[in-house]
Design an enzyme around this catalytic site. Sequence first.
Site, PDB file in Angstrom:
ATOM      1  N   HIS A 263       0.848  -1.194   0.000  1.00 46.30           N
ATOM      2  CA  HIS A 263       0.000   0.000   0.000  1.00 46.30           C
ATOM      3  C   HIS A 263       0.876   1.235   0.000  1.00 46.30           C
ATOM      4  O   HIS A 263       1.948   1.237   0.601  1.00 46.30           O
ATOM      5  CB  HIS A 263      -0.909   0.024   1.239  1.00 46.30           C
ATOM      6  CG  HIS A 263      -2.068   0.948   1.071  1.00 46.30           C
ATOM      7  ND1 HIS A 263      -2.000   2.283   1.389  1.00 46.30           N
ATOM      8  CD2 HIS A 263      -3.303   0.731   0.581  1.00 46.30           C
ATOM      9  CE1 HIS A 263      -3.161   2.841   1.099  1.00 46.30           C
ATOM     10  NE2 HIS A 263      -3.965   1.929   0.612  1.00 46.30           N
ATOM     11  N   ASP A 314      -7.984  -5.737  -0.161  1.00 45.17           N
ATOM     12  CA  ASP A 314      -8.438  -6.489  -1.333  1.00 45.17           C
ATOM     13  C   ASP A 314      -8.072  -7.969  -1.278  1.00 45.17           C
ATOM     14  O   ASP A 314      -8.680  -8.787  -1.965  1.00 45.17           O
ATOM     15  CB  ASP A 314      -7.909  -5.834  -2.619  1.00 45.17           C
ATOM     16  CG  ASP A 314      -8.552  -4.474  -2.828  1.00 45.17           C
ATOM     17  OD1 ASP A 314      -9.743  -4.349  -2.517  1.00 45.17           O
ATOM     18  OD2 ASP A 314      -7.861  -3.537  -3.268  1.00 45.17           O
TER      19      ASP A 314
HETATM   20  N1  COA Z   1       3.967  -7.637  -4.540  1.00 50.29           N
HETATM   21  C1  COA Z   1       5.295  -7.709  -4.635  1.00 50.29           C
HETATM   22  N2  COA Z   1       6.116  -6.693  -4.362  1.00 50.29           N
HETATM   23  C2  COA Z   1       5.533  -5.539  -4.005  1.00 50.29           C
HETATM   24  C3  COA Z   1       4.148  -5.390  -3.883  1.00 50.29           C
HETATM   25  C4  COA Z   1       3.357  -6.498  -4.175  1.00 50.29           C
HETATM   26  N3  COA Z   1       2.033  -6.429  -4.085  1.00 50.29           N
HETATM   27  N4  COA Z   1       3.858  -4.135  -3.494  1.00 50.29           N
HETATM   28  C5  COA Z   1       5.025  -3.503  -3.388  1.00 50.29           C
HETATM   29  N5  COA Z   1       6.040  -4.352  -3.681  1.00 50.29           N
HETATM   30  C6  COA Z   1       7.440  -4.049  -3.647  1.00 50.29           C
HETATM   31  C7  COA Z   1       7.860  -3.307  -4.896  1.00 50.29           C
HETATM   32  O1  COA Z   1       8.229  -4.179  -5.934  1.00 50.29           O
HETATM   33  C8  COA Z   1       9.020  -2.501  -4.388  1.00 50.29           C
HETATM   34  O2  COA Z   1      10.123  -3.356  -4.266  1.00 50.29           O
HETATM   35  P1  COA Z   1      11.595  -2.864  -4.667  1.00 50.29           P
HETATM   36  O3  COA Z   1      11.888  -1.729  -3.725  1.00 50.29           O
HETATM   37  O4  COA Z   1      12.427  -4.069  -4.475  1.00 50.29           O
HETATM   38  O5  COA Z   1      11.480  -2.413  -6.087  1.00 50.29           O
HETATM   39  C9  COA Z   1       8.590  -2.137  -2.971  1.00 50.29           C
HETATM   40  O6  COA Z   1       7.693  -3.171  -2.567  1.00 50.29           O
HETATM   41  C10 COA Z   1       7.894  -0.787  -2.884  1.00 50.29           C
HETATM   42  O7  COA Z   1       6.757  -0.843  -3.715  1.00 50.29           O
HETATM   43  P2  COA Z   1       6.205   0.334  -4.588  1.00 50.29           P
HETATM   44  O8  COA Z   1       5.817  -0.207  -5.918  1.00 50.29           O
HETATM   45  O9  COA Z   1       7.152   1.504  -4.539  1.00 50.29           O
HETATM   46  O10 COA Z   1       4.927   0.744  -3.812  1.00 50.29           O
HETATM   47  P3  COA Z   1       3.881   1.773  -4.334  1.00 50.29           P
HETATM   48  O11 COA Z   1       3.525   2.623  -3.190  1.00 50.29           O
HETATM   49  O12 COA Z   1       4.344   2.482  -5.553  1.00 50.29           O
HETATM   50  O13 COA Z   1       2.662   0.853  -4.783  1.00 50.29           O
HETATM   51  C11 COA Z   1       0.803  -0.536  -4.671  1.00 50.29           C
HETATM   52  C12 COA Z   1       1.605   0.555  -3.967  1.00 50.29           C
HETATM   53  C13 COA Z   1      -0.488  -0.748  -3.898  1.00 50.29           C
HETATM   54  C14 COA Z   1       0.465  -0.092  -6.079  1.00 50.29           C
HETATM   55  C15 COA Z   1       1.631  -1.819  -4.717  1.00 50.29           C
HETATM   56  O14 COA Z   1       1.905  -2.259  -3.402  1.00 50.29           O
HETATM   57  C16 COA Z   1       0.955  -2.915  -5.497  1.00 50.29           C
HETATM   58  O15 COA Z   1       1.092  -2.985  -6.722  1.00 50.29           O
HETATM   59  N6  COA Z   1       0.168  -3.817  -4.837  1.00 50.29           N
HETATM   60  C17 COA Z   1      -0.568  -4.846  -5.536  1.00 50.29           C
HETATM   61  C18 COA Z   1      -1.891  -4.303  -6.036  1.00 50.29           C
HETATM   62  C19 COA Z   1      -2.884  -4.088  -4.938  1.00 50.29           C
HETATM   63  O16 COA Z   1      -3.099  -4.945  -4.106  1.00 50.29           O
HETATM   64  N7  COA Z   1      -3.524  -2.948  -4.988  1.00 50.29           N
HETATM   65  C20 COA Z   1      -4.567  -2.580  -4.030  1.00 50.29           C
HETATM   66  C21 COA Z   1      -4.077  -1.502  -3.124  1.00 50.29           C
HETATM   67  S1  COA Z   1      -5.257  -1.174  -1.850  1.00 50.29           S
END
Ligand code: COA
Length: 376
Positions: A263, A314
């Site tokens: 998140h 979710d």
């Molecule tokens: N699965 C695997 N790795 C994840 C992850 C996930 N669901 N969410 C974050 N990470 C990892 C990223 O790859 C990144 O790793 P790195 O530093 O080695 O590159 C690190 O955690 C930071 O993630 P980041 O993408 O910068 O977080 P964000 O704030 O940009 O994205 C989300 C937030 C929600 C988009 C992201 O966590 C995600 O894609 N989650 C899955 C989709 C989801 O469940 N969405 C509903 C949200 S309520």
Amino acid sequence: MVNETKPQYSPGLAGVIAGETAICWVDPAAGLMYRGYDIHGMAEKATFEEVAYLLLNGELPNAKQLAEFTQQIAAQRALPDAVTEMMRLLPKSTHPMDMLRTGVSMLSAFDKDLNDNSHDANIRKSIRLIGRISTLITDGWRISQGQKPFPEKPELTQAANFFYKLDGKIPEDWKSRMLDTIFNLYADHEFNASTFAARVTASTLADIYAAVTSAVATLKGPLHGGANEESAKMLEEIGSQDRADAWLTKKLQTKDKIMGFGHRVYKKGDSRVPAMREIGRDLGKRTGKEQWIPICEKLEEVMDREKHLCANVDLYAAPVFWMLGFPPKLNTPLFAASRVAGWCAHVVEQHDNNRLIRPRSLYVGPELRPYPGSPK
Ligand code: COA
């Protein structure tokens, strides 16, 4: 070329304060409040209509106001015939989120208040949108399955009506109570992507239907609301708790994004997860489908061990919706049926105190260069 001081830049607007709101606060340390009320406790007790009233009007309703508001929403649920006909014309394979987006956009043409962005008109349109988005989802689903929509029952609450309009059966009280809680958990989340999209659209002084159409479009993506449909696919693929560790470890090795985890704001846990997990456990016992929540818990354990990432709402919404009998393609529309209250509250707030939302970008293209043939 004008020399600008290099602006501060945060990819994805992470950590950026993009506006003020009095509607909702997401506490990074796993908390959530609507208009000053902690979601914990309120979500399990209030009806969705009570929470929607609070979000839109700033205060909890008294008994009379709640009864009136509940009745007003129910009275607005019926769709114009042309909108129902439009849903019949769409290919049966249309995803319910695409049907919903098209439906919300089309509804604008039938609202006499469309271009009135005053507070009172926006509240009237919000009530219509809350009622009709629910019907777009339920009637749209039946039409896509080759079935006829059921006649309206305005005496039902939003939660009870959602069940009824899908299968024609009035749900037991415990079921509508559960859906009220779920709707309350999903109703708002400050400047999440879809709400922000709604506010950007509203900030141009476009109408509330335009803003909510943007929001529905934005909610569809799997990094946002679409995650609850994707996590249903994931859980089905895993199938049993003993397969969860190996499945997840392999996915992480190939750097896959795991739906229902991570998140932007919560780093110590999603405030909504404990209540959703509890609903899932309760439903497991009631339906005899006790395998799903242990799979989620195993995934949480492995994700914490491997990446220190927390589950988001979710992950648990997927099995919960499944056990309540909803088809997984309706997972994200169910989210929209609730979040529409938050979207509308934010549009009202934006229009009441508007300033165009227009950030800058950091130019990373080529330096200024001559167009071929132009004088040096
Ligand atoms: N699965 C695997 N790795 C994840 C992850 C996930 N669901 N969410 C974050 N990470 C990892 C990223 O790859 C990144 O790793 P790195 O530093 O080695 O590159 C690190 O955690 C930071 O993630 P980041 O993408 O910068 O977080 P964000 O704030 O940009 O994205 C989300 C937030 C929600 C988009 C992201 O966590 C995600 O894609 N989650 C899955 C989709 C989801 O469940 N969405 C509903 C949200 S309520």
